[in-house]
Write an enzyme that holds these catalytic residues in place. Structure first.
Site, PDB file in Angstrom:
ATOM      1  N   GLU A  36     -16.368  -8.056  -4.811  1.00 36.93           N
ATOM      2  CA  GLU A  36     -15.726  -7.254  -3.761  1.00 36.93           C
ATOM      3  C   GLU A  36     -15.892  -7.915  -2.388  1.00 36.93           C
ATOM      4  OE1 GLU A  36     -13.707  -4.733  -3.736  1.00 36.93           O
ATOM      5  OE2 GLU A  36     -13.727  -4.594  -5.912  1.00 36.93           O
ATOM      6  N   CYS A 199       8.512   7.729  -5.204  1.00 35.17           N
ATOM      7  CA  CYS A 199       8.348   6.897  -4.004  1.00 35.17           C
ATOM      8  C   CYS A 199       9.408   7.223  -2.949  1.00 35.17           C
ATOM      9  CB  CYS A 199       8.425   5.425  -4.395  1.00 35.17           C
ATOM     10  SG  CYS A 199       8.232   4.329  -2.989  1.00 35.17           S
TER      11      CYS A 199
HETATM   12  S1  SF4 Z   1       7.537  -1.034  -5.921  1.00 30.97           S
HETATM   13 FE1  SF4 Z   1       6.642  -0.112  -4.100  1.00 30.97          FE
HETATM   14  S2  SF4 Z   1       8.398   0.532  -2.899  1.00 30.97           S
HETATM   15 FE2  SF4 Z   1       9.123   0.169  -4.964  1.00 30.97          FE
HETATM   16  S3  SF4 Z   1       9.006   2.147  -5.974  1.00 30.97           S
HETATM   17 FE3  SF4 Z   1       7.090   1.103  -6.392  1.00 30.97          FE
HETATM   18  S4  SF4 Z   1       5.720   1.801  -4.797  1.00 30.97           S
HETATM   19 FE4  SF4 Z   1       7.790   2.279  -4.126  1.00 30.97          FE
END
Ligand code: SF4
Length: 317
Positions: A36, A199
Site C-alpha cells: 500500500e 452511473c
Molecule cells: S466505465 Fe466509468 S463512466 Fe462508464 S459506466 Fe462505468 S463507472 Fe460510469
C-alpha cells in the site's frame, strides 16, 4: 439501490479481476502494508517489477524492518522516490512491532498512514468492512454520482453510499480493478461496465471530475560540485526535509562563484514539483565537512536520481 450493480461488479471481478497480484494472495498485514505504501505514488507495474519483491527479500518481516538501519531502508527504496514514505515505513515498524494494529483509528495514528492507507490496510489485511479510496476509486465515484468537484470528506460519504457491506473485501478489490481496467482517466468501456445502469456520468464520463488547470513545473538551476581527493569523492548526508537521509554531492546556486573546476557535464532530473537542471563540476580539494568514498563505496549508498546521474558522469570521465 446498488444491490444489482454490486452483483454485476462481483461477477465482472471474478472473470476480469487481477487475482494474481502478490499482495492479494497473502494475509500478512506487513506485506499488504508495504504494498500500500509503495503504491501510493507508484504504478502497480513498477512496484511489481522492481521494488516489492527485493524489499521483502531484504526485510521479510515487520521485525526485520524495525531492526534495519534507516540507511539500508533508504537504499532499498532508491528509485521509488518520495523518500518520506521509506522513513515513515521504518518509523512505523519501530513503533508497531510485533504487529500492526487492526483498526483504522489506530493505523491512522502511525507515521505515513493517512485515511486512505489506514482504510486499505484495515480492509485488505484484517478484512474490516470499510470502503477504500485511491485515485481510481475517486474517479469512479466522480462519474457514478456525476460530481464535478468534491472534498475528500464528501467523496468518503459517496464511497460509503456505494459500498457493498455484504461483500466488502471483494468489492474493494473489484473497485480498484474497475478503475484501472474499464473506467480509466482517458478511456472508458461503459457498455461493459457493471455500473452502467446506475452511473449518472456515463453520457460524458470525461466531464467528471472537472479537469484541474495544469501549472507549469518550475525549473531550479544549480551547480553540483564533486569534491575529489586522492581517489575519493566528498559527500554529505542530506539533512533537509527534501530527500532527507540520502547522500549527496555539494549543490550550490547557479550564480554562486567557485574555485576553478573542471566541468563534467550537465544533468536534469524531474521531481514532482520542480525540475532540477544542473551543471556538474569536479573540484580537486579536501573539504572537512565531507565524508569520503570511492566510486565502489558510493554504489552502496542511497542517492537521489540526480546524484546517480552525477555518478554516471564520473564513471564516463
Ligand atoms: S466505465 Fe466509468 S463512466 Fe462508464 S459506466 Fe462505468 S463507472 Fe460510469
Amino acid at each position: 439501490m446498488f444491490s444489482k450493480a454490486h452483483q454485476r461488479l462481483l461477477a465482472w471481478y471474478q472473470t476480469h479481476g487481477r487475482h494474481d497480484l502478490p499482495w492479494r494472495n497473502t494475509d500478512d498485514p506487513y506485506k499488504i502494508w508495504v504494498s500500500e505504501i509503495m503504491l501510493q505514488q507508484t504504478q502497480v507495474k513498477t512496484v511489481l517489477e522492481r521494488f516489492y519483491f527485493p524489499f521483502l527479500e531484504a526485510f521479510p518481516t515487520l521485525q526485520d524492518l524495525a531492526d534495519a538501519d534507516l540507511d539500508e531502508v533508504l537504499k532499498k527504496w532508491e528509485g521509488l522516490g518520495y523518500y518520506t514514505r521509506a522513513r515513515n515505513l521504518h518509523k512505523t515498524a519501530l513503533l508497531s512491532t510485533p504487529s500492526l494494529p487492526q483498526s483504522v483509528h489506530e493505523l491512522k495514528a502511525l507515521p505515513g498512514i493517512g485515511e486512505s492507507t489506514a482504510h486499505a490496510v484495515a480492509a485488505f489485511a484484517f478484512h474490516t468492512p470499510v470502503p477504500i479510496m485511491d485515485a481510481n476509486i475517486k474517479r469512479i465515484l466522480y462519474r457514478v454520482f456525476a460530481i464535478k468537484k468534491a472534498t475528500d470528506k464528501v467523496l468518503w460519504e459517496y464511497a460509503r453510499k456505494l459500498f457493498d457491506e455484504e461483500h466488502p473485501y471483494d468489492f474493494n478489490q473489484a473497485m480498484m480493478d474497475l478503475g484501472s481496467i474499464l473506467c480509466q482517466s482517458r478511456r472508458t468501456a461503459c457498455k461493459q461496465c457493471p455500473f452502467s445502469s446506475v452511473c449518472l456520468g456515463k453520457e460524458d464520463p470525461f466531464a467528471y471530475p472537472q479537469k484541474k488547470v495544469k501549472r507549469a513545473i518550475p525549473v531550479r538551476q544549480k551547480k553540483i560540485i564533486v569534491h575529489h581527493h586522492r581517489g575519493r569523492y566528498g559527500m554529505r548526508q542530506r539533512s533537509s526535509r527534501f530527500l532527507h537521509g540520502l547522500w549527496s554531492f555539494t549543490e550550490i546556486g547557479s550564480d554562486e562563484e567557485m574555485d576553478v573546476s573542471r566541468r563534467l557535464g550537465d544533468i536534469s532530473q524531474q521531481y514532482s514539483h520542480f525540475r532540477l537542471d544542473a551543471e556538474v563540476y569536479l573540484h580537486e580539494a579536501s573539504i572537512d565537512e565531507h565524508e569520503w568514498f570511492t566510486l565502489e563505496e558510493i554504489s552502496a549508498l542511497a542517492l537521489s536520481g540526480a546524484d546517480h546521474k552525477v555518478v554516471t558522469l564520473l564513471k564516463q570521465r
